[in-house]
Design a protein around this motif. Structure first.
Motif, PDB file in Angstrom:
ATOM      1  N   LEU A 150      11.532   0.351  -5.978  1.00  0.00           N
ATOM      2  CA  LEU A 150      10.904  -0.079  -4.917  1.00  0.00           C
ATOM      3  C   LEU A 150      11.291   0.883  -3.864  1.00  0.00           C
ATOM      4  O   LEU A 150      10.191   1.212  -3.121  1.00  0.00           O
ATOM      5  CB  LEU A 150      10.921  -1.625  -4.546  1.00  0.00           C
ATOM      6  N   VAL A 151      12.332   0.935  -3.628  1.00  0.00           N
ATOM      7  CA  VAL A 151      12.871   1.840  -2.621  1.00  0.00           C
ATOM      8  C   VAL A 151      12.241   3.560  -2.800  1.00  0.00           C
ATOM      9  O   VAL A 151      12.046   4.065  -1.871  1.00  0.00           O
ATOM     10  CB  VAL A 151      14.435   2.182  -2.793  1.00  0.00           C
ATOM     11  N   TYR A 152      12.409   3.822  -4.040  1.00  0.00           N
ATOM     12  CA  TYR A 152      11.798   5.182  -4.279  1.00  0.00           C
ATOM     13  C   TYR A 152       9.977   5.238  -3.750  1.00  0.00           C
ATOM     14  O   TYR A 152       9.694   6.182  -3.153  1.00  0.00           O
ATOM     15  CB  TYR A 152      11.784   5.519  -5.772  1.00  0.00           C
ATOM     16  N   ALA A 153       9.475   4.149  -4.066  1.00  0.00           N
ATOM     17  CA  ALA A 153       7.925   4.078  -4.002  1.00  0.00           C
ATOM     18  C   ALA A 153       7.865   3.956  -2.597  1.00  0.00           C
ATOM     19  O   ALA A 153       6.749   4.611  -1.945  1.00  0.00           O
ATOM     20  CB  ALA A 153       7.374   2.914  -4.570  1.00  0.00           C
ATOM     21  N   SER A 154       8.870   3.423  -1.716  1.00  0.00           N
ATOM     22  CA  SER A 154       8.648   3.305  -0.285  1.00  0.00           C
ATOM     23  C   SER A 154       9.046   4.573   0.457  1.00  0.00           C
ATOM     24  O   SER A 154       8.569   5.027   1.545  1.00  0.00           O
ATOM     25  CB  SER A 154       9.524   2.156   0.228  1.00  0.00           C
ATOM     26  N   ARG A 155       9.541   5.348  -0.235  1.00  0.00           N
ATOM     27  CA  ARG A 155      10.141   6.626   0.262  1.00  0.00           C
ATOM     28  C   ARG A 155       9.256   7.763   0.087  1.00  0.00           C
ATOM     29  O   ARG A 155       9.184   8.979   0.783  1.00  0.00           O
ATOM     30  CB  ARG A 155      11.614   7.090   0.274  1.00  0.00           C
ATOM     31  N   PHE A 156       8.689   8.048  -1.350  1.00  0.00           N
ATOM     32  CA  PHE A 156       8.382   9.451  -1.733  1.00  0.00           C
ATOM     33  C   PHE A 156       6.888   9.330  -1.921  1.00  0.00           C
ATOM     34  O   PHE A 156       6.203  10.330  -2.075  1.00  0.00           O
ATOM     35  CB  PHE A 156       9.057   9.803  -2.909  1.00  0.00           C
ATOM     36  N   HIS A 157       6.421   8.005  -2.182  1.00  0.00           N
ATOM     37  CA  HIS A 157       4.710   7.838  -2.307  1.00  0.00           C
ATOM     38  C   HIS A 157       4.006   8.871  -3.494  1.00  0.00           C
ATOM     39  O   HIS A 157       3.041   9.149  -3.015  1.00  0.00           O
ATOM     40  CB  HIS A 157       4.116   8.344  -0.920  1.00  0.00           C
ATOM     41  N   ASP A 158       4.954   9.294  -4.581  1.00  0.00           N
ATOM     42  CA  ASP A 158       4.239  10.269  -5.456  1.00  0.00           C
ATOM     43  C   ASP A 158       3.917   9.556  -6.835  1.00  0.00           C
ATOM     44  O   ASP A 158       3.724  10.119  -7.854  1.00  0.00           O
ATOM     45  CB  ASP A 158       5.049  11.363  -5.578  1.00  0.00           C
ATOM     46  N   ILE A 159       4.316   8.138  -6.884  1.00  0.00           N
ATOM     47  CA  ILE A 159       4.271   7.393  -8.161  1.00  0.00           C
ATOM     48  C   ILE A 159       3.303   6.200  -7.823  1.00  0.00           C
ATOM     49  O   ILE A 159       3.513   5.600  -6.814  1.00  0.00           O
ATOM     50  CB  ILE A 159       5.473   6.688  -8.423  1.00  0.00           C
TER      51      ILE A 159
END
Length: 290
Positions: A150-159
């Protein structure tokens, strides 16, 4: 089957015809297997700090690779990620399960918090497969790994698809249980706290504790793109993270689906098949239908 003979001049028409039939039969068998014929390969990927991340790729030959993330004090071989990887393999979909830095076989130091650092590890993994002309359509994490994706999705927006299995909606929860009363005062005084869970001893530094305390999952979830679909799965009998945390994600995340598995504990010990079925229904909707 290998038929060997010393020289092609000795091959009779009968043998030649037999070899041709065997070759055609093998080709039909191979094509009938399609992408379900998989191999497991150890893949080592450097992260942004040049630490080696060790993972296992369930290679089916598919363009898509689903990346699986383990939880706290765990590794790539935990039953949740292994069972999901095996299910993906059966569907002809490649999967990569790996150890975060400082965990399992991967290089680096172990930290108690480290959510953003582990999101950076995940970034390195996704970029690796992207550079290999593969597509990562879905990232999945269990427990702490659920928060990391979830942290990843909030930061990088490529998934565009995220699966959160039993993650915390409030990272301040359970700290007293894990670290004891007045943990902030004690860690300020001595700079660290030694803790133990599941017969595993670990050290919590002030820096890693503050990273966890400063990671607000409510703010994190609000930064996830509305086009990004999030599936949250949680057990109703989770003894570590209460299922009410999953309800909080449902309130915050815009494009969200919630599945509560009745009677399941935190590791889905007696409900792995039900978990796999739930996860695969979502994945097949994403990959097969689209």
């Amino acid at each position: 089957l290998n038929l060997c003979y010393p020289s092609s001049t000795l091959a009779t028409p009968v043998v030649t015809n037999l070899l041709q039939k065997i070759k055609k039969t093998k080709l039909r068998m191979d094509s009938s297997k399609g992408s379900s014929a998989a191999s497991i390969q150890k893949i080592v990927i450097p992260n942004s700090n040049n630490e080696k991340l060790v993972g296992l790729l369930h290679e089916t030959g598919s363009t898509e690779v689903v990346v699986l993330c383990h939880g706290f004090l765990s590794n790539k071989n935990d039953p949740v990620t292994k069972n999901i990887a095996a299910a993906l393999e059966k569907e002809g979909i490649s999967a990569y399960r790996f150890d975060f830095s400082g965990n399992g076989e991967s290089e680096g130091s172990f930290y108690f918090g480290n959510y953003n650092y582990e999101a950076d590890d995940l970034r390195s993994v996704i970029q690796y497969f992207t550079n290999m002309n593969r597509v990562v359509p879905i990232i999945l994490g269990h427990s702490k790994g659920g928060d990391v994706v979830l942290v990843y999705a909030s930061r990088f927006h490529d998934i565009r698809n995220v699966i959160n299995l039993s993650g915390y909606s409030d990272l301040k929860r359970s700290l007293v249980m894990r670290l004891g009363e007045n943990y902030l005062e004690r860690i300020t005084q001595q700079g660290y706290i030694d803790a133990e869970e599941y017969n595993i001893k670990y050290r919590v530094t002030k820096e890693s504790l503050m990273e966890r305390l400063n990671t607000d999952m409510h703010e994190v979830c609000l930064k996830i793109d509305k086009e990004c679909r999030v599936l949250t799965v949680h057990g109703s009998a989770d003894e570590i993270i209460p299922w009410e945390d999953a309800k909080e994600f449902e309130k915050i995340i815009h494009n969200h689906k919630l599945e509560i598995l009745e009677g399941a504990d935190h590791c889905y010990t007696k409900h792995l098949s039900q978990l796999v079925t739930t996860v695969m229904e979502f994945i097949k909707t994403v990959i097969v239908n689209h």
